[in-house]
Enzyme design. Sequence first.
Site, PDB file in Angstrom:
ATOM      1  CB  SER A 195      14.969-118.016 -39.193  1.00 21.29           C
ATOM      2  OG  SER A 195      15.309-118.522 -40.435  1.00 21.29           O
TER       3      SER A 195
HETATM    4  N1  SAH Z   1      19.694-119.479 -41.656  1.00 19.99           N
HETATM    5  C1  SAH Z   1      19.742-118.258 -42.276  1.00 19.99           C
HETATM    6  C2  SAH Z   1      18.392-117.968 -42.997  1.00 19.99           C
HETATM    7  C3  SAH Z   1      18.068-118.750 -44.168  1.00 19.99           C
HETATM    8  S1  SAH Z   1      16.794-118.160 -45.290  1.00 19.99           S
HETATM    9  C4  SAH Z   1      20.129-117.117 -41.523  1.00 19.99           C
HETATM   10  O1  SAH Z   1      20.421-117.493 -40.288  1.00 19.99           O
HETATM   11  O2  SAH Z   1      20.040-115.985 -41.655  1.00 19.99           O
HETATM   12  C5  SAH Z   1      16.982-119.404 -46.421  1.00 19.99           C
HETATM   13  C6  SAH Z   1      18.100-119.454 -47.107  1.00 19.99           C
HETATM   14  O3  SAH Z   1      18.352-120.717 -47.907  1.00 19.99           O
HETATM   15  C7  SAH Z   1      18.290-118.240 -48.041  1.00 19.99           C
HETATM   16  O4  SAH Z   1      19.627-117.447 -47.861  1.00 19.99           O
HETATM   17  C8  SAH Z   1      18.273-119.101 -49.424  1.00 19.99           C
HETATM   18  O5  SAH Z   1      18.991-118.655 -50.393  1.00 19.99           O
HETATM   19  C9  SAH Z   1      18.973-120.399 -49.080  1.00 19.99           C
HETATM   20  N2  SAH Z   1      18.746-121.436 -49.943  1.00 19.99           N
HETATM   21  C10 SAH Z   1      17.494-121.743 -50.469  1.00 19.99           C
HETATM   22  N3  SAH Z   1      17.577-122.735 -51.469  1.00 19.99           N
HETATM   23  C11 SAH Z   1      18.621-123.460 -51.052  1.00 19.99           C
HETATM   24  C12 SAH Z   1      19.583-124.493 -51.701  1.00 19.99           C
HETATM   25  N4  SAH Z   1      18.962-125.296 -52.503  1.00 19.99           N
HETATM   26  N5  SAH Z   1      20.665-124.904 -51.043  1.00 19.99           N
HETATM   27  C13 SAH Z   1      21.251-123.917 -50.247  1.00 19.99           C
HETATM   28  N6  SAH Z   1      20.570-122.671 -49.982  1.00 19.99           N
HETATM   29  C14 SAH Z   1      19.551-122.574 -50.396  1.00 19.99           C
END
Ligand code: SAH
Length: 321
Positions: free
Chosen positions: A168
């Site tokens: 993000s």
């Molecule tokens: N917080 C992260 C960025 C996240 S991007 C950082 O600091 O790098 C969003 C993430 O959520 C992705 O990696 C995606 O795979 C994950 N995601 C999407 N749906 C999800 C779910 N149902 N449960 C867990 N993770 C999920």
Amino acid sequence: MARERRCAKGLGKWALAIGALLLVAAALLFNSIPGDLRGEVQEENREGGPEESAPASEAEAPDRAPGEPSDPGETQGADKEQGDAKEEEQGAGEEEEVEEEEWSPPRFEERQAERDKMVRVIRAYGLADQAVLDAMAAVPRHKFVLAKHQSHAHDDTPLPIGYGQTISQPYIVAEMTRRLKLTKDSRVLEIGTGSGYQAAVLTEFTPQVYTIEIIKPLADSARRRLKGLGYTVVKVRHADGYYGWAEEAPFDAIIVTCAAGQIPPPLIKQLARGGRMVIPVGGPFATQTLMLVEKDEEGKVRSRSLMGVRFVPLRRRDVSE
Ligand code: SAH
């Protein structure tokens, strides 16, 4: 005359009685005085008589040696022991705290100037929470981005991390973190580990960080990366974060870093009373809103929108499988 004599006789009896009383009083007083003061008091008694013994017993208090067997002394001793016990209790409490305080996140000098610049950009948005700014200045974002994006590691922008996911934008990370109002005792759950960067930022506040990632290779690499960098307290789980982490609930704070069509009911359930959740809500192509969900001490849940955002969607299956 006879009457006068009787009178004189009566007076003599009274004098005798008073004298005897005074003697008894002196004897009683003598016994009530602690041993090491008796000498002094005896001296005074000899000089000033028993009726002047009051100052001597006043002198008792400040001069009493520790552990003297007089009642007040014993009480004091008991108080002191209780005090010691309390101190021990507090000491034990402190030890527990010390255990938590023992967590000190790793520090990195490399590329500090870039992080400081990134923090100035975040501050320019109006975010003034110093603890959050410090956390953003401490976590080395470049360690969480792919080699090909290294030169932009501290730009205020999201960056690809593989599997169609992104780390993000730093300002959003800071703002979401701020909204959680974390303390060193907070238990935090993150949904969407991604690179592990947000989780690392959370450890700047509390060692109790749980994070769930649905894409296995991302979960594995984030786990390895966090451990390798020294963020050893983060627990990473490969699972569908929609269901939260029931075994570790309740959480004082929940941060969802992928956009859900609706707030997953299990997450609301796993939010502690007095807890806060930040979650982007909205479809992948629709406008998403960052929501703040608060559960009050009675368990009543309120939510409000904070701002428009754009996140990758919360998915229900691992795209790497
Ligand atoms: N917080 C992260 C960025 C996240 S991007 C950082 O600091 O790098 C969003 C993430 O959520 C992705 O990696 C995606 O795979 C994950 N995601 C999407 N749906 C999800 C779910 N149902 N449960 C867990 N993770 C999920």
